[in-house]
Design a protein around this motif. Structure first.
Motif, PDB file in Angstrom:
ATOM      1  N   GLY A  44      21.553 -15.364  -9.833  1.00 40.59           N
ATOM      2  CA  GLY A  44      21.640 -15.089  -8.464  1.00 40.59           C
ATOM      3  C   GLY A  44      20.751 -14.247  -7.904  1.00 40.59           C
ATOM      4  N   THR A  45      20.168 -13.476  -8.574  1.00 40.26           N
ATOM      5  CA  THR A  45      19.135 -12.550  -8.073  1.00 40.26           C
ATOM      6  C   THR A  45      17.856 -13.205  -7.944  1.00 40.26           C
ATOM      7  OG1 THR A  45      18.347 -11.800 -10.188  1.00 40.26           O
ATOM      8  CG2 THR A  45      19.959 -10.454  -9.413  1.00 40.26           C
ATOM      9  N   HIS A  46      16.953 -12.783  -6.813  1.00 37.98           N
ATOM     10  CA  HIS A  46      15.743 -13.292  -6.303  1.00 37.98           C
ATOM     11  C   HIS A  46      14.646 -12.850  -7.201  1.00 37.98           C
ATOM     12  CE1 HIS A  46      16.791 -15.335  -2.676  1.00 37.98           C
ATOM     13  NE2 HIS A  46      17.530 -14.452  -2.322  1.00 37.98           N
ATOM     14  N   GLY A  47      13.780 -13.792  -7.555  1.00 35.61           N
ATOM     15  CA  GLY A  47      12.537 -13.227  -8.725  1.00 35.61           C
ATOM     16  C   GLY A  47      11.849 -14.533  -8.382  1.00 35.61           C
ATOM     17  N   GLN A  48      10.625 -14.254  -9.119  1.00 38.89           N
ATOM     18  CA  GLN A  48       9.310 -15.023  -9.187  1.00 38.89           C
ATOM     19  C   GLN A  48       8.879 -15.228 -10.649  1.00 38.89           C
ATOM     20  OE1 GLN A  48       6.615 -13.586  -6.495  1.00 38.89           O
ATOM     21  NE2 GLN A  48       5.339 -12.726  -8.035  1.00 38.89           N
ATOM     22  N   MET A  49       8.308 -16.339 -11.100  1.00 42.58           N
ATOM     23  CA  MET A  49       7.988 -16.210 -12.463  1.00 42.58           C
ATOM     24  C   MET A  49       6.757 -17.244 -12.558  1.00 42.58           C
ATOM     25  SD  MET A  49       8.665 -19.533 -13.850  1.00 42.58           S
ATOM     26  CE  MET A  49       8.863 -19.276 -15.382  1.00 42.58           C
TER      27      MET A  49
END
Length: 195
Positions: A70-75
């Motif tokens: 549920g947390t925002h992130g990028q990969m």
């Protein structure tokens, strides 16, 4: 003398509004490939490839959005696989059909198709429509090479060592055919225009 055929182009990146900024993207600009929508962000003027069933490919996949927790992130994930029926990435239905070497596409993946992509990108891919940017960097033995300056070279035909009497050394003069294009395909310079 030893010849290596290279296709060289300069990539000028212009970033517009997209889902990684939390904005809703206009899906009317997308094409359908099975249940996945895609749009081409950039590709070489002359298509090297395209990727087909049975090809060994390497792709860079970039994801911006919600993680499974549920947390925002990028990969960013580099995936090497075989394309085709029964493989992790199918050529038809995954938004990657006939993708050229160096081509960048944005995929919009609906929730009912996302499980196959979760296997590829574990720990990510939550939410409604998921957006993934994909860049094809290797198709079989053809490969894409980028320098820090933004110069992109596509090696279309690798040369085997037994065909080279010697390799390039400092002081050698190299002749390179090149074409510089903007992301929209506009040619701004080339070896044929320069003479």
């Amino acid at each position: 003398s030893c010849r290596v055929w290279l296709l060289v182009c300069l990539v000028v990146c212009v970033t517009g509004g997209n889902s990684k900024n939390g904005e809703v993207e206009n899906l009317s600009e997308y094409s359908a490939d099975g249940k996945v929508l895609y749009k081409t962000l950039w590709k070489l003027k002359d298509c090297a490839g395209p990727a087909q069933d049975g090809d060994d490919v390497t792709m860079i996949m970039k994801y911006y959005g919600l993680r499974a927790n549920g947390t925002h992130g990028q990969m960013e994930h580099t995936l090497t696989t075989k394309i085709g029926k029964g493989e992790a990435i199918q050529s038809v239905g995954d938004g990657l059909f006939r993708m050229c070497l160096g081509e960048k596409r944005r995929l919009s993946i609906p929730p009912h198709v996302i499980n196959r992509y979760r296997e590829i990108l574990p720990g990510y891919l939550a939410g409604d429509n998921t957006t993934i940017d994909v860049e094809m960097i290797i198709i079989n033995k053809m490969s894409l090479h980028k320098s820090v300056s933004g110069l992109v070279m596509a090696m279309l035909e690798p040369v085997q060592d037994e065909f080279c009497s010697r390799t390039v050394i400092v002081g050698d003069t190299l002749y390179v055919e090149y074409e510089g294009t903007l992301e929209d395909g506009t040619v701004f310079d080339s070896s044929t225009l320069s003479g």
